[in-house]
Design a protein around this motif. Structure first.
Motif, short mmCIF file in Angstrom:
data_model
loop_
_atom_site.label_atom_id
_atom_site.label_comp_id
_atom_site.label_asym_id
_atom_site.label_seq_id
_atom_site.Cartn_x
_atom_site.Cartn_y
_atom_site.Cartn_z
N MET A 307 0.85 -1.19 0.00
CA MET A 307 0.00 0.00 0.00
C MET A 307 0.88 1.24 0.00
SD MET A 307 -2.87 1.38 2.74
CE MET A 307 -3.97 -0.01 2.51
N VAL A 308 0.64 2.13 -0.94
CA VAL A 308 1.33 3.43 -0.96
C VAL A 308 0.57 4.34 0.00
CG1 VAL A 308 2.25 5.28 -2.40
CG2 VAL A 308 1.87 3.01 -3.39
N ALA A 309 1.03 4.37 1.26
CA ALA A 309 0.34 5.12 2.32
C ALA A 309 0.82 6.57 2.29
CB ALA A 309 0.60 4.47 3.67
N ARG A 310 0.19 7.36 1.46
CA ARG A 310 0.71 8.70 1.17
C ARG A 310 0.51 9.69 2.30
NH1 ARG A 310 -1.86 10.03 -4.57
NH2 ARG A 310 -3.73 9.89 -3.27
N GLY A 311 -0.24 9.31 3.35
CA GLY A 311 -0.42 10.20 4.49
C GLY A 311 0.89 10.45 5.22
N ASP A 312 1.38 9.43 5.92
CA ASP A 312 2.65 9.56 6.63
C ASP A 312 3.82 9.70 5.66
OD1 ASP A 312 1.90 9.56 9.34
OD2 ASP A 312 1.52 7.42 9.26
N LEU A 313 3.75 9.06 4.50
CA LEU A 313 4.82 9.19 3.51
C LEU A 313 4.96 10.65 3.07
CD1 LEU A 313 6.88 7.52 1.87
CD2 LEU A 313 5.16 7.38 0.05
N ALA A 343 -3.28 4.94 -1.76
CA ALA A 343 -4.24 5.35 -0.72
C ALA A 343 -3.99 6.78 -0.26
CB ALA A 343 -4.13 4.39 0.47
N THR A 344 -4.97 7.33 0.43
CA THR A 344 -4.92 8.58 1.20
C THR A 344 -5.27 9.82 0.37
OG1 THR A 344 -3.09 7.60 2.47
CG2 THR A 344 -3.65 9.90 2.91
N GLN A 345 -6.33 10.48 0.80
CA GLN A 345 -6.76 11.78 0.28
C GLN A 345 -7.03 11.77 -1.21
OE1 GLN A 345 -3.48 14.25 1.69
NE2 GLN A 345 -4.64 14.83 3.53
N MET A 346 -7.55 10.67 -1.72
CA MET A 346 -7.80 10.59 -3.15
C MET A 346 -8.97 11.47 -3.57
SD MET A 346 -6.62 6.93 -4.49
CE MET A 346 -5.73 7.82 -5.76
N LEU A 347 -10.04 11.46 -2.78
CA LEU A 347 -11.20 12.33 -3.05
C LEU A 347 -11.59 13.05 -1.76
CD1 LEU A 347 -13.39 9.91 -5.23
CD2 LEU A 347 -11.91 11.76 -6.04
N GLU A 348 -10.60 13.65 -1.12
CA GLU A 348 -10.76 14.22 0.23
C GLU A 348 -11.92 15.20 0.33
OE1 GLU A 348 -8.87 14.71 4.26
OE2 GLU A 348 -8.87 13.20 2.67
N SER A 349 -12.12 16.02 -0.69
CA SER A 349 -13.18 17.03 -0.60
C SER A 349 -14.57 16.41 -0.58
CB SER A 349 -13.07 18.02 -1.77
OG SER A 349 -13.33 17.37 -3.00
#
Length: 578
Positions: A307-313, A343-349
């Motif tokens: 998983m590409v965990a783009r939050g902490d990354l 993953a992370t904030q892909m469609l956050e709005s």
């Protein structure tokens, strides 16, 4: 009438008639479309035969990139989970950072009910929380740090002030060196280490990015590899519970090095209840140390997926590096044939709005163009106002991108070279056959999914229909690109000869322990129709299998069959009558 009479039909009409009759079985229609028949005369005709509509549920499977959806307060009812499945969800994520274990079991039970209702395998991923590194508490609940001031982090449990605060993690102090960076509250405050106590009791830092720091805020250590297990006592308890209730994938947080993957596999081997299916392990890449040396290659090799965990990354790495790292991770996973999730904030709005920003739509599209197996929703589906709309929007973007010629060109340009194995040779040949004859799908018979994963790695231009005897394998394969797993009834590849019995979903008669290849080919045709992969009796399927069945890793047969069944070919159709 004689028992077991065989007739050869010399025109395409009977093929369509038999195919239409089978479609009617699937859609539970009672209308018989054939107007007349003659057994002895070897003629079976139909008046104005029409092909019955493919089941509506089949339409939601027409995609290659999979969707991973997080469940939460906004999506915990059976009604909403079913809506999310119909909107496109292939995998449901149970986030063990929130809620009780019992709540997760309730959600899993609902997912299994939906799975049974639609006779389609649904994958469940349990996500472990991992270590949470935080500062202590302040006398005034918070302090404002100024640019350039000195601020100490120590082991003293006394409440903090403007000069110091507790850091109850001696492993951070021990691993920190002069010049290392510490990020507080997702990088809102940046500290640089300028001094260290002799006995590793404290570190002195300089404030390089000023701001507010309050009680229990998180700390990230992008420059340090900590001597800490990725599994906390809570994680170990949650892992044991996941194994007990039977999740299909387990996501491991705070992965720093390959040894972390070996640790969780050892625990799974120790704690897995007897007779239970072993879950797959997904490593969440969120630490810069994952890219040191050949760590990434080793991590991908050790685990079952990434998983590409783009939050902490995105906190621990410069923002401009994250898109490049995402591509590097995806390329390595494709090279080794392991599924990868972005993953992370892909469609956050869409947590608060019914439509995404154009930048978010582009972000989702970029992950698809990069070749990711799956894209994930987090708070959008777990706690947002528009969970169903978020899933539907992702599917719309998937369908739009996958219909673009640039997408297929990108996949072909980045295609990994085949390995020097019989299985890879069979998959490459299957792709070429599909392209030459215009086949609608590749059908893979696989015991534990190895052949299917190799087929997915090659990113064929047609869907991959995976037929396997184990439900757990079918569920795990739901995460992989282009794979349409069929849900086995009772540990078997095939059904009985009778179509009517095979289509009795409530009590099918199951064939077990048979080498009847013709029989399992008919089962493949049934599954292809159920999934909506074929719509015409003349549609072709390319089948790969290993004989004898049940031999792990064996792939030694390629067979081309029409959708009407293996007994029908080029206008000749053999029909068994009783």
């Amino acid at each position: 009438m004689k028992t077991s009479t065989i007739a050869l039909i010399l025109c395409s009409a009977p093929v369509a008639s038999a195919f239409t009759l089978f479609q009617n079985h699937l859609t539970r229609k009672e209308t018989f479309l054939g107007a007349s028949s003659s057994v002895n005369g070897a003629i079976l005709s139909a008046k104005d035969p029409t092909v019955a509509a493919v089941p509506k549920i089949a339409q939601r499977f027409r995609k290659n990139t999979k969707q991973l959806v997080t469940l939460g307060p906004a999506s915990s009812s059976k009604e909403m989970i079913e809506k999310l499945f119909l909107a496109g969800a292939d995998v449901f994520r149970l986030n063990f950072s929130h809620g009780s274990q019992e709540q997760k079991k309730e959600l899993l039970d609902i997912i299994r009910e939906v799975e049974d209702k639609y006779s389609h395998p649904i994958c469940v991923l349990g996500d472990l929380q991992g270590p949470k590194l935080r500062v202590g508490e302040f006398s005034n609940d918070f302090e404002n740090l100024e640019m350039g001031q000195t601020f100490r982090l120590d082991l003293d449990s006394a409440k903090g002030d403007n000069k110091r605060v507790q850091l109850p993690h001696p492993e951070i102090i021990s691993a920190s060196e002069i010049g290392h960076t510490l990020l507080v509250d997702d990088g809102k405050v940046k500290l640089t280490v300028i001094g260290k106590g002799d006995d590793d009791e404290y570190i002195d830092t300089r404030v390089d990015v000023p701001g507010k720091i309050s009680n229990r805020k998180g700390v990230n250590t992008p420059d340090s590899v900590l001597d800490i297990s990725p599994l906390t006592p809570k994680d170990r308890s949650d892992l044991e519970y996941m194994l007990k209730i039977g999740v299909d994938w387990i996501a491991l947080s705070f992965v720093q090095r390959p040894a972390d993957i070996e640790e969780i596999f050892d625990l799974i081997d120790e704690q897995l209840p007897e007779g239970e299916f072993k879950p797959c392990v997904m490593a969440k890449i969120e630490k810069p140390s994952c890219f040191d040396g050949d760590n990434l290659s080793k991590l991908v090799k050790l685990c079952n997926g990434i998983m590409v965990a783009r939050g902490d990354l995105g906190v621990e790495c410069p923002p401009e590096d994250v898109p490049l790292l995402q591509k590097i991770i995806i390329d390595e996973c494709r090279k080794q044939g392991k599924p990868v999730v972005v993953a992370t904030q892909m469609l956050e709005s869409m947590i608060d709005c019914p439509t995404p920003t154009r930048a978010e739509a582009s972000d989702v599209a970029t992950a698809i163009y990069d070749g990711a197996d799956a894209i994930m929703l987090s708070a959008e589906s777990a706690a947002g106002k528009y969970p169903e709309e978020s899933v539907a929007m992702q599917q719309r973007i998937i369908n739009r991108v996958e219909g673009d010629i640039h997408y297929r060109n990108a996949l072909e340009q980045n295609a990994p070279d085949p390995d020097n194995t019989p299985t890879d040779a069979m998959i490459v040949a299957s792709r070429q056959i599909c392209k030459t004859i215009g086949a609608k799908a590749i059908v893979c018979f696989s015991l534990h999914g190895a052949t299917v994963l190799r087929a997915s790695k090659k990113r064929p231009s047609v869907p991959i229909l995976a037929l396997c005897p184990f439900k757990s394998t079918a569920r795990q394969l739901s995460l992989s690109w282009g794979v349409y797993p069929d849900l086995p009834k009772a540990g078997s590849y095939g059904y009985t000869v009778s179509d009517a019995e095979a289509l009795d979903d409530d009590g099918p008669t199951i064939l077990t322990g048979s080498d009847d290849f013709d029989l399992v080919l008919r089962n493949a045709c049934r599954a292809a129709l159920k999934k909506g992969l074929v719509t015409d009796p003349g549609d072709l399927l390319v089948v790969t299998a290993g004989l004898p069945f049940g031999t792990p890793g064996a792939a030694n047969v390629i067979r081309v069959v029409p959708a009407a069944g293996p007994s029908c070919w080029d206008g000749l159709c053999r029909i068994d009558y009783k």
